[in-house]
Design a protein around this motif. Sequence first.
Motif, PDB file in Angstrom:
ATOM      1  N   PRO A  22      -0.514  10.543  -7.543  1.00 49.79           N
ATOM      2  CA  PRO A  22      -0.675   8.943  -7.346  1.00 49.79           C
ATOM      3  C   PRO A  22      -0.968   8.476  -5.818  1.00 49.79           C
ATOM      4  O   PRO A  22      -0.648   9.331  -5.057  1.00 49.79           O
ATOM      5  N   ARG A  35      -0.601   6.947  -2.494  1.00 52.55           N
ATOM      6  CA  ARG A  35       0.681   6.612  -1.824  1.00 52.55           C
ATOM      7  C   ARG A  35       0.349   5.444  -0.851  1.00 52.55           C
ATOM      8  O   ARG A  35      -0.287   5.468   0.232  1.00 52.55           O
ATOM      9  N   THR A  92       5.432  -5.439  -7.217  1.00 51.77           N
ATOM     10  CA  THR A  92       5.759  -5.238  -8.802  1.00 51.77           C
ATOM     11  C   THR A  92       5.386  -5.969  -9.639  1.00 51.77           C
ATOM     12  O   THR A  92       5.225  -5.851 -11.030  1.00 51.77           O
ATOM     13  N   PRO A 134      -1.800   5.544 -11.116  1.00 50.61           N
ATOM     14  CA  PRO A 134      -0.462   5.722 -10.366  1.00 50.61           C
ATOM     15  C   PRO A 134      -0.486   5.348  -9.158  1.00 50.61           C
ATOM     16  O   PRO A 134      -1.434   5.675  -8.250  1.00 50.61           O
ATOM     17  N   GLN A 154       2.567   4.853  -5.573  1.00 51.12           N
ATOM     18  CA  GLN A 154       4.146   5.162  -5.278  1.00 51.12           C
ATOM     19  C   GLN A 154       4.164   4.376  -3.974  1.00 51.12           C
ATOM     20  O   GLN A 154       3.124   4.389  -2.912  1.00 51.12           O
ATOM     21  N   THR A 214       6.507   3.737  -0.445  1.00 49.26           N
ATOM     22  CA  THR A 214       7.574   4.253   0.239  1.00 49.26           C
ATOM     23  C   THR A 214       7.954   3.020   1.299  1.00 49.26           C
ATOM     24  O   THR A 214       6.942   2.720   2.084  1.00 49.26           O
ATOM     25  N   LYS A 242      11.075   2.965 -10.223  1.00 54.10           N
ATOM     26  CA  LYS A 242      11.213   4.436  -9.741  1.00 54.10           C
ATOM     27  C   LYS A 242      10.151   4.438  -8.920  1.00 54.10           C
ATOM     28  O   LYS A 242       9.994   5.660  -8.551  1.00 54.10           O
ATOM     29  N   ASN A 243       8.928   3.862  -8.909  1.00 59.40           N
ATOM     30  CA  ASN A 243       7.878   4.184  -7.956  1.00 59.40           C
ATOM     31  C   ASN A 243       7.983   3.607  -6.755  1.00 59.40           C
ATOM     32  O   ASN A 243       7.081   3.489  -5.977  1.00 59.40           O
ATOM     33  N   ILE A 244       9.125   3.090  -6.282  1.00 58.89           N
ATOM     34  CA  ILE A 244       9.357   2.580  -4.881  1.00 58.89           C
ATOM     35  C   ILE A 244      10.754   3.267  -4.278  1.00 58.89           C
ATOM     36  O   ILE A 244      11.910   3.540  -4.693  1.00 58.89           O
ATOM     37  N   ILE A 245      10.306   3.925  -3.224  1.00 60.25           N
ATOM     38  CA  ILE A 245      11.184   4.693  -2.396  1.00 60.25           C
ATOM     39  C   ILE A 245      11.779   4.139  -1.251  1.00 60.25           C
ATOM     40  O   ILE A 245      10.896   3.565  -0.142  1.00 60.25           O
ATOM     41  N   CYS A 265       1.329   9.476   3.659  1.00 53.12           N
ATOM     42  CA  CYS A 265       0.833   8.288   2.895  1.00 53.12           C
ATOM     43  C   CYS A 265      -0.648   8.058   2.933  1.00 53.12           C
ATOM     44  O   CYS A 265      -1.331   9.050   3.452  1.00 53.12           O
TER      45      CYS A 265
END
Length: 383
Positions: A198, A200, A221, A228, A230, A232, A257-260, A278
């Motif tokens: 996905p 980044r 969000t 997809p 993601q 960070t 779950k796609n946020i770290i 990234c």
Amino acid sequence: MRIAILETIVMPAGHEVEFDRILVEELKKQGHDPRFFVPENFPFKLDYHVPVDYLKGGEAVSYAGAGRLKKIWLSLQREKRRIAWLDDAADKAQAGLCDAIIVPTNSWRVMRSIKKSGIKNSPVPVLFMFHGIMPADRQRFVKRVRSLKTYHNIHLGALGLQKDFPELKDCPNFHVIMAPVYVPLDLQVRPEFTFHEPLRLGFFGQYRREKNLEFFLQAFTQAKFTQPVQLTVQGATVTQVDNDDFERLAKKYAVFKNIIFVHKNLLGLEWQKALLACDILLLPYGAERYRYQPSAMLFTGIGYFKPVLQSPEMNPEILQEFTIGEAVKLESVATFSKQLENFVNTFKDKAALYQQGLVGANQKYSQANLIKSIVKILQAKKK
């Protein structure tokens, strides 16, 4: 030339550390011999692999975690020590330890210390660098530059994109210096434009509440992506207030779950790997000072070949010249969310444009050009 880097600032995060490293590495590449002049027991975050000379006058002073009253006391203590450090640096130059001195990061207040110290009569050229001049400080800055006009070995350089200083056109020791990009110096790679699946997205740097992180998280969000994605979010915090706020956001958005979230300083190799991993850097930092001061994260995005989604006040001259991303619209979460959504969903279609813009920006703001400008100042013949 044997060039001493006089560093007295205790640095909590990555960019100040990396700026010193740019000076060291690029000076070496261009055939010069850098070394450090620092206060006793100076807490280096990296080993720069150059000689270090310690300055008399006491240890460096940090404002980290200090309240308003303590900061007043610490500022007085810092100025007293700074004068002593400048005195000792002048003595070391007189003793033949260097051919020139660079002081990398300063506020306009340092010029008061210069006048009170022996550095004003330095036997070698000394360049003090100022990372952007805020409008509120401009009058004081100009006044103090003019007060040092007759000290021919004292050079004062405004680092950034501001070029117009008509008030100082008769001050030969004032200079405008182009800000440099930041590149991964520890990795044996040459940054190039790439993206993953996905896609980044990365939000990096020292975290302060002014950086609009929650506003951005709300927008992220709510966005409807066609591929997809993601995200960070890394934050290095200095104050307890910022620490608590970052932890609050990490807990609140843990359900996605796609946020770290990464709550720590990233330095050296770890910092560089995280950035290279990234595809897009997100810089929605809504602070007016970024209109005048060079944004380290923006210049990191350029150097790492990462397109950016940034606040409109962040060094707008760059986006006007190079297509390296977009300026965000921050009037509402819904508006920003739609823009973020469109930016991500059209990213692959515009990839060639972003790549072309990043190549041009890297050429203009190269580290080599920075050092050439600095050395030209230090080697200029006295008039």
